[in-house]
Design a protein around this motif. Structure first.
Motif, short mmCIF file in Angstrom:
data_model
loop_
_atom_site.label_atom_id
_atom_site.label_comp_id
_atom_site.label_asym_id
_atom_site.label_seq_id
_atom_site.Cartn_x
_atom_site.Cartn_y
_atom_site.Cartn_z
N THR A 197 0.84 -1.19 0.00
CA THR A 197 0.00 0.00 0.00
C THR A 197 0.88 1.25 0.00
N PHE A 208 -3.61 3.78 -1.21
CA PHE A 208 -3.63 3.05 -2.49
C PHE A 208 -3.29 1.60 -2.20
N HIS A 209 -4.17 0.70 -2.60
CA HIS A 209 -3.97 -0.75 -2.38
C HIS A 209 -3.50 -1.37 -3.68
N TRP A 210 -2.21 -1.74 -3.71
CA TRP A 210 -1.61 -2.22 -4.97
C TRP A 210 -1.88 -3.69 -5.25
N LYS A 261 -4.86 -5.23 -4.58
CA LYS A 261 -6.29 -5.48 -4.71
C LYS A 261 -6.75 -5.03 -6.09
N MET A 262 -7.65 -5.80 -6.67
CA MET A 262 -8.15 -5.49 -8.01
C MET A 262 -9.67 -5.30 -7.96
N THR A 317 -11.87 10.54 -3.85
CA THR A 317 -11.80 9.08 -3.86
C THR A 317 -12.54 8.49 -5.05
N LYS A 362 -10.93 6.15 -8.05
CA LYS A 362 -11.49 4.83 -8.36
C LYS A 362 -11.92 4.76 -9.82
N PHE A 388 -7.91 2.96 -9.84
CA PHE A 388 -7.16 2.68 -8.61
C PHE A 388 -8.08 2.07 -7.55
N VAL A 389 -7.50 1.21 -6.73
CA VAL A 389 -8.21 0.70 -5.55
C VAL A 389 -7.74 1.53 -4.37
N VAL A 390 -8.61 2.39 -3.88
CA VAL A 390 -8.23 3.30 -2.80
C VAL A 390 -9.29 3.31 -1.71
N THR A 391 -8.85 3.64 -0.50
CA THR A 391 -9.74 3.92 0.63
C THR A 391 -9.24 5.21 1.26
#
Length: 252
Positions: free
Chosen positions: A143, A247-249, A251-252, A201, A205, A209-212
């Motif tokens: 991340t 950023f979650h690298w 996760k898809m 956010t 997305k 990107f997979v973000v929280t």
């Protein structure tokens, strides 16, 4: 004075490598459009090596533009964004108005209008992506975190020694101070910082990107009153809101 060009009644086109055959009447039926101007006889339209009139545009999208000119036919919903782009480019106002009634296009128009209310919004998105790119070059992890300071309004400071140019920061428990990588604000409308964070956010997305994100509370900058200074206020805190984007690298 440029001599007018005479076009045949049947026109052979090369649009971005895709070939079309249509009538001069079809291309010029909508007055005030780029196509009507190109084939009005007042301009020198370039040809390819086979003598087809060349238009530098996406051929697949142009097929929908041409069908609209021929029959008034509208494109499928999934093609609306690309056809809208070319409708604007060619000045086809009737087609753009029809496409703006599509739910997907109307939503995009509303979102674009919403973003314009926050000065510097697009630059902040670019800075976030630039920062996370630099982070990935230095740190190998699953991340990456970006810290952002948002402030809807500029607060009038009470202590004269309050540093207005300080960099907002957040102090995680048992960890070093984290300074804001980017900041955004102020804006004129009564929109809370959390709603703007949701918008950022959403846009990340939408780019894939997979973000929280997490709300971290107020910036921890604190200004202490200088001894001997008049007034009752002893300490003044920064009121800007801090958020963390992750950023979650993996996760898809």
């Amino acid at each position: 004075m440029t001599e007018e060009t005479e076009f045949p009644s049947v026109i052979e086109l090369n649009v971005g490598g895709r070939h079309f055959t249509t009538s001069l009447l079809t291309l010029t039926k909508s007055e005030g459009t780029m196509l009507a101007a190109m084939f009005s006889g007042n301009y020198d339209v370039k040809k390819d090596k086979n003598g087809r009139y060349f238009i530098d545009a996406d051929g697949d999208t142009f097929a929908h533009v041409l069908n609209y000119l021929r029959y008034g036919e509208l494109p499928p919903t999934q093609q609306a964004p690309s056809v809208y782009r070319d409708a604007v480019y060619f000045g086809l106002h009737g087609l753009t108005e029809e496409l703006e009634r599509y739910p997907s296009m109307l939503s995009k128009i509303q979102r674009d209008a919403y973003r314009t209310q926050f000065p510097g919004y697009q630059k902040v998105l670019v800075k976030i992506l630039d920062t996370v790119t630099d982070s990935n070059q230095k740190i190998i992890d699953t991340t990456s975190d970006i810290f952002i300071a948002l402030f809807a309004k500029v607060k009038k400071n009470k202590l004269p020694n309050f540093d207005k140019s300080h960099v907002c920061s957040y102090k995680p428990k048992n960890k070093e101070n984290k300074h804001a990588d980017v900041s955004l604000g102020p804006w004129d409308i009564p929109t809370p910082e959390k709603d703007v964070m949701n918008c950022i956010t959403f846009d990340l997305k939408e780019r894939g990107f997979v973000v929280t994100h997490d709300s971290l509370g107020q910036c921890n900058y604190m200004c202490e009153k200088i001894p001997g200074m008049p007034g009752q206020l002893l300490v003044e805190n920064c009121c800007y809101s801090m958020f963390k984007i992750t950023f979650h690298w993996w996760k898809m």
